[in-house]
Design a protein around this motif. Structure first.
Motif, PDB file in Angstrom:
ATOM      1  N   THR A   9     -41.339 -53.159 -11.878  1.00 22.84           N
ATOM      2  CA  THR A   9     -42.647 -53.155 -11.976  1.00 22.84           C
ATOM      3  C   THR A   9     -43.559 -52.947 -10.758  1.00 22.84           C
ATOM      4  O   THR A   9     -43.146 -53.038  -9.589  1.00 22.84           O
ATOM      5  CB  THR A   9     -43.110 -54.422 -12.403  1.00 22.84           C
ATOM      6  N   ASP A  10     -44.777 -52.222 -11.205  1.00 24.04           N
ATOM      7  CA  ASP A  10     -45.652 -52.057 -10.000  1.00 24.04           C
ATOM      8  C   ASP A  10     -46.695 -53.294  -9.763  1.00 24.04           C
ATOM      9  O   ASP A  10     -47.647 -53.299  -9.040  1.00 24.04           O
ATOM     10  CB  ASP A  10     -46.598 -50.785 -10.349  1.00 24.04           C
ATOM     11  N   ALA A  41     -46.330 -55.462 -17.800  1.00 27.99           N
ATOM     12  CA  ALA A  41     -47.730 -54.845 -18.049  1.00 27.99           C
ATOM     13  C   ALA A  41     -48.109 -54.488 -19.416  1.00 27.99           C
ATOM     14  O   ALA A  41     -49.293 -54.550 -19.692  1.00 27.99           O
ATOM     15  CB  ALA A  41     -47.375 -53.553 -17.279  1.00 27.99           C
ATOM     16  N   ARG A  62     -40.238 -56.155 -16.735  1.00 30.20           N
ATOM     17  CA  ARG A  62     -40.204 -54.845 -16.983  1.00 30.20           C
ATOM     18  C   ARG A  62     -41.200 -54.639 -18.116  1.00 30.20           C
ATOM     19  O   ARG A  62     -42.033 -53.592 -18.128  1.00 30.20           O
ATOM     20  CB  ARG A  62     -38.859 -54.067 -17.657  1.00 30.20           C
TER      21      ARG A  62
END
Length: 113
Positions: free
Chosen positions: A59-60, A17, A14
């Protein structure tokens, strides 16, 4: 150069990024790894399929899953599970021949990088 974070938990995934990671590296390789890395200061991750699914959901960032070395019985299932878990990229650990790489690529079949 991409920066990959090797998370041990969903919380680390999480936050990836926010610490500048470009991708998550999820290491499923376990077969023979302990022996190969004996005497080195390395860690052995134990991220499960369920952990990988959970990480993908928070997450992306691209998710990269490394499978075990090629095994005719094991590898098709590992590739299928990695893709089912949402892997964007799938890596084969320690290929021993071009034929193993070709078989692995046929299993991935363009569904991941």
């Amino acid at each position: 150069m991409e920066k990959w974070l090797c998370p041990d938990s969903v919380e680390e995934a999480r936050l990836a990024a926010s610490v500048g990671a470009d991708a998550l590296f999820v290491d499923w390789e376990v077969h023979g790894k302990k022996e190969r890395q004996s005497g080195f200061n390395t860690c052995l991750n134990t991220v499960s399929f369920a952990d990988t699914v959970s990480m993908r959901s928070v997450t992306d960032l691209p998710v990269v899953v490394r499978t075990n070395r090629y095994g005719a019985q094991r590898t098709p299932d590992e590739v299928a599970r990695a893709l089912d878990a949402g892997a964007d990229r799938v890596l084969l650990a320690c290929p021993e021949s071009a034929q193993e790489v070709e078989r692995f690529l046929r299993l991935v079949d363009g569904r991941a990088v």
